[in-house]
Design an enzyme around this catalytic site. Sequence first.
Site, short mmCIF file in Angstrom:
data_model
loop_
_atom_site.label_atom_id
_atom_site.label_comp_id
_atom_site.label_asym_id
_atom_site.label_seq_id
_atom_site.Cartn_x
_atom_site.Cartn_y
_atom_site.Cartn_z
N GLU A 87 25.36 -28.04 -21.48
CA GLU A 87 26.22 -26.90 -21.13
C GLU A 87 25.47 -25.58 -21.26
OE1 GLU A 87 28.88 -27.29 -19.67
OE2 GLU A 87 29.50 -29.33 -20.16
N ARG A 97 45.19 -27.64 -20.81
CA ARG A 97 46.03 -28.38 -19.88
C ARG A 97 46.95 -29.34 -20.62
NH1 ARG A 97 45.32 -33.31 -17.77
NH2 ARG A 97 43.21 -33.42 -18.65
N CYS A 150 36.33 -28.35 -26.71
CA CYS A 150 34.86 -28.34 -26.62
C CYS A 150 34.34 -26.93 -26.37
CB CYS A 150 34.41 -29.28 -25.50
SG CYS A 150 34.58 -31.03 -25.89
N HIS A 173 27.94 -32.20 -23.46
CA HIS A 173 29.03 -33.14 -23.17
C HIS A 173 28.42 -34.51 -22.91
CE1 HIS A 173 32.42 -30.19 -22.28
NE2 HIS A 173 32.98 -31.15 -22.99
#
Length: 214
Positions: A87, A97, A150, A173
């Site tokens: 990342e 979400r 995360c 990830h």
Amino acid sequence: MNAKRHSKRKVLLTGFGPFGDAPRNPSLEAVRALDGREVAGHVLVARELPVEFGVARDALRRAMREVRPRLVLCTGLAATRTAVSLERVAINVDDARIPDNAGRQPVDVPVVRGGPAAYFSTLPLKSMLRALQAEGIPAEVSQTAGTFVCNHVFYGLMHQLRNRGGIRGGFVHVPPVDGDGPFTPALLERALGLCIKVALRTPVDVPLAAGAVD
């Protein structure tokens, strides 16, 4: 022997505990498998973070005070990805979400009020990518860590390191290790170990082609 090991420089590795009804989390299993190993004169120290907004960031802060690392690599599961995702950017927003393990579901809330919009990883991502691909390990540079826990931890880490130039940090990830994908626990463990080795031995990153967009 214990005193000698205690005096060595350390790398802090974090993985998340199980999320929802899942019995395990491959990010935690991978970093636990690396716990206690030595890489480039550094001892690897693994810690578990809960999948909870706020609590995870506080746990990371405590671990950093305890371990006093020279390098920090946080990891988390990306259930829909098929490669190790290095990342690049952490953004200052929690926008869940679904609820976390404590039922929290923040929407459009800053990770750190008054903090900058984003931070970049300080790990040598392109060098790590090249090393992984040279070993035949599926890998990519990702431009977004999402807006769930995360990213929350990634942003919190980089905010904590903002005035500590001697410590590098970032987030990776990991893909699932079940099903039809190429990853096994052993391969994931090897991938993270290689990332750490490259990060410790690469003071200046190499320019390569752009990474993934997701």
